[in-house]
Write an enzyme that holds these catalytic residues in place. Sequence first.
Site, PDB file in Angstrom:
ATOM      1  N   HIS A   1       0.802  -1.184   0.202  1.00  0.00           N
ATOM      2  CA  HIS A   1       0.045  -0.107  -0.001  1.00  0.00           C
ATOM      3  C   HIS A   1       0.792   1.125  -0.200  1.00  0.00           C
ATOM      4  O   HIS A   1       1.719   1.418   0.977  1.00  0.00           O
ATOM      5  CB  HIS A   1      -0.837  -0.009   1.140  1.00  0.00           C
ATOM      6  CG  HIS A   1      -2.052   1.141   1.324  1.00  0.00           C
ATOM      7  ND1 HIS A   1      -2.998   1.005   0.762  1.00  0.00           N
ATOM      8  CD2 HIS A   1      -1.671   2.491   1.588  1.00  0.00           C
ATOM      9  CE1 HIS A   1      -3.648   2.244   0.967  1.00  0.00           C
ATOM     10  NE2 HIS A   1      -2.883   3.044   1.372  1.00  0.00           N
ATOM     11  N   CYS A   2       0.844   1.916  -0.955  1.00  0.00           N
ATOM     12  CA  CYS A   2       1.604   3.299  -0.985  1.00  0.00           C
ATOM     13  C   CYS A   2       1.062   4.370  -0.572  1.00  0.00           C
ATOM     14  O   CYS A   2       0.244   4.952  -1.381  1.00  0.00           O
ATOM     15  CB  CYS A   2       2.080   3.261  -2.702  1.00  0.00           C
ATOM     16  SG  CYS A   2       3.197   4.530  -3.089  1.00  0.00           S
ATOM     17  N   PRO A   3       1.691   4.929   0.353  1.00  0.00           N
ATOM     18  CA  PRO A   3       1.040   6.281   0.921  1.00  0.00           C
ATOM     19  C   PRO A   3       1.204   7.465  -0.214  1.00  0.00           C
ATOM     20  O   PRO A   3       0.272   8.296  -0.089  1.00  0.00           O
ATOM     21  CB  PRO A   3       1.779   6.693   2.129  1.00  0.00           C
ATOM     22  CG  PRO A   3       3.122   5.735   1.853  1.00  0.00           C
ATOM     23  CD  PRO A   3       2.662   4.578   1.085  1.00  0.00           C
TER      24      PRO A   3
ATOM     25  N   ASN B   1      -1.786   7.124  -2.248  1.00  0.00           N
ATOM     26  CA  ASN B   1      -2.769   6.766  -1.423  1.00  0.00           C
ATOM     27  C   ASN B   1      -3.714   5.558  -2.014  1.00  0.00           C
ATOM     28  O   ASN B   1      -5.195   5.810  -2.337  1.00  0.00           O
ATOM     29  CB  ASN B   1      -3.761   8.012  -1.203  1.00  0.00           C
ATOM     30  CG  ASN B   1      -4.831   7.968  -0.273  1.00  0.00           C
ATOM     31  OD1 ASN B   1      -4.654   6.847   0.666  1.00  0.00           O
ATOM     32  ND2 ASN B   1      -5.909   8.374  -0.181  1.00  0.00           N
TER      33      ASN B   1
END
Length: 663
Positions: A177-179, A182
């Site tokens: 999950h890539c901040p 998002n």
Amino acid sequence: MAPSHALRCCKRALNWIPVLFINLVVGWSYYAYVVELCVCEYTDFMGRVDRSQWRTSCSCSQFRDTIPNNAERISYLVVFHVFFTMFVWAYWKTICSTPASPSKAFGLPRAEKELYEREEQAERQQEILKKVARNLPVYTRTAGGAIRYCDICQVVKPDRCHHCSTCEMCVLKMDHHCPWVNNCVGFSNYKFFVLFLAYASLYCVVICATVIQYFIKFWTKQLPDTHAKFHILFLFFVAAMFFISILSLLSYHLWLVGKNRTTIEAFRAPVFANGPDKSGFSLGFGRNVAEVFGDEAKYWMFPVVSNHADGVGTSPCVLSNNIQHTVDDSKETIEEYLHAMEEALNITIDPACLQEPPLASDVIQQLDVFGFCLYGMLTCMSCISLLLYLEQCVYIYKKMPYPKKTTIIWITGAAPVIATMACFGMWIPKAVMFTDMTSNCYFAVVVYKVLVLIIEELGGSDGFMKRFLGEGFRINTGPCCCCCLCLPRVPMSWRMLFWLKLGALQYAILKTVLSVLCIILWTNGYFDLSDLEITGTAIWINPFIGVLTIVSLWPVAITFMNTNSHLRGLNIVPKYAMYQLILVLSQLQTSIINILALDGTIACAPPFSSQARGSMLSQQMMIMEMFIISLVNRCLYRRTYDTLPSEARDNEQNTKVLVEHDV
Ligand SMILES: [Zn+2]
Ligand SMILES: [Zn+2]
């Protein structure tokens, strides 16, 4: 119910902050490059336009005819826009793709679902799942050998599918999950993500390659003083910094694509019927690349959907390798099930995710080839910056007059000290608290020393007072700039100078004292950063330190703002900018990453818990950033500057500036 809903909305909004940050940086870089470099100030760089003429006119178009090298300007703009478009396109495709979730076929049929829910014994539930999974193309198991089932989404997890707690869904071929986007990077957008990294690094290369000549002119003082100069300076740094961090991530992901491995699988090998196998999904290099980028090479460069698989991940090779082991599952006995279930129950939340940071030996053990290269490179970087610093200390010690040399040695030491501490923290995660505190205490002293340097450059306290006694100092600056624009000017006096110095000095002293206090409390288990309870000590001490920090930054900002026009000849502006950059990177960046880790956005990957991984990430970024900053600082401080103009001439200049302002 309502408050929890509001909280969730808040959290969702907070998750967009990193995306907003990236977009602001990209938007600014576009402005700096296109407007400041190519359109407006180009004439200035060529030195053809008189500055006074420039000031009186706001329209850049008037000067267009005078630009001598139109071809160069247009080619810059064309190349820049090509990469900018591709980069933004790939970035927004990554953000906007909805993560692919398992199809209905993976949900339990109604009868089995009711049975499953009524059943309380875990091994019976497993039996039901096994029966359902027999008709599904599922070949991986949990570490304990059980069928992978998501209780939240109520589906049998297909191979390579994982549940994302931030997106609250099961994501096919989940990578991470890539901040920064998002969104979950997985089957639906992995190609876009890799292209985004590739175009982002190319975008940085284009910027660096075209800006560097103006950048060099800037250092060698061949350019007039315009505000564009600072846009160019920062453009180069920001692009170089992003390039280094993105390139390492890009090379890692290209390596993963070649191996047909996701980030999750690189940390924890998928378990097949015949045991864990890191390369279980690999089909050979060519097929692996085609699986992400599609069969037709003409679409590889563009962020469009180009592979037509269903994302469930039934690779033919997996079938041939593992199918014979899975078909005869039915022959397994109940005892084996029980044993497997016991393990599976222990494994559902990986114990490493709840643990403290790993030992240095665990870190070294989990390193693969890429990890070794990365760690080696970062260690080299911090060693180089430290060695260069030591060499520079000797130089400064020999060449500079007494009170100034110790101050400069302190200030230029900030970046190498932080890099070295971050390097220790990277190798020995358990020591992060100590290394962070050492660099923070050091930096607290540097804040004070920057103030001292400004005063010393102006001739010490006496010289400073000779120049400024009675002069109105603007104090609407620094951390309070927006909220007190109407603050009156304060006349400079000896007492005021004392308060300025004290304001900066208190931080250096109190920060050290409080750090020692924190360590003492921590040894007895009273200090835990993740403990946000009102009874915890961290929640009281940290905001207090925050207030002290702001109080100490203010005097330095006031002094800088009111004196920098006198110190232009000493390159004080870039020196101050470097100090601010260290401040932002060491405080703000670390806090953002810490929050992302506490919030669980940075996933846990054994042997690292979310928090340990977050701090690892910030240590690594810090080393690279501090390395660049120490190189720049070296250029800035290792130069002999002309002595300051005498006071009389200075006053003359001041009146000139004032008159210009009034006009
Ligand atoms: Zn799920
Ligand atoms: Zn997600």
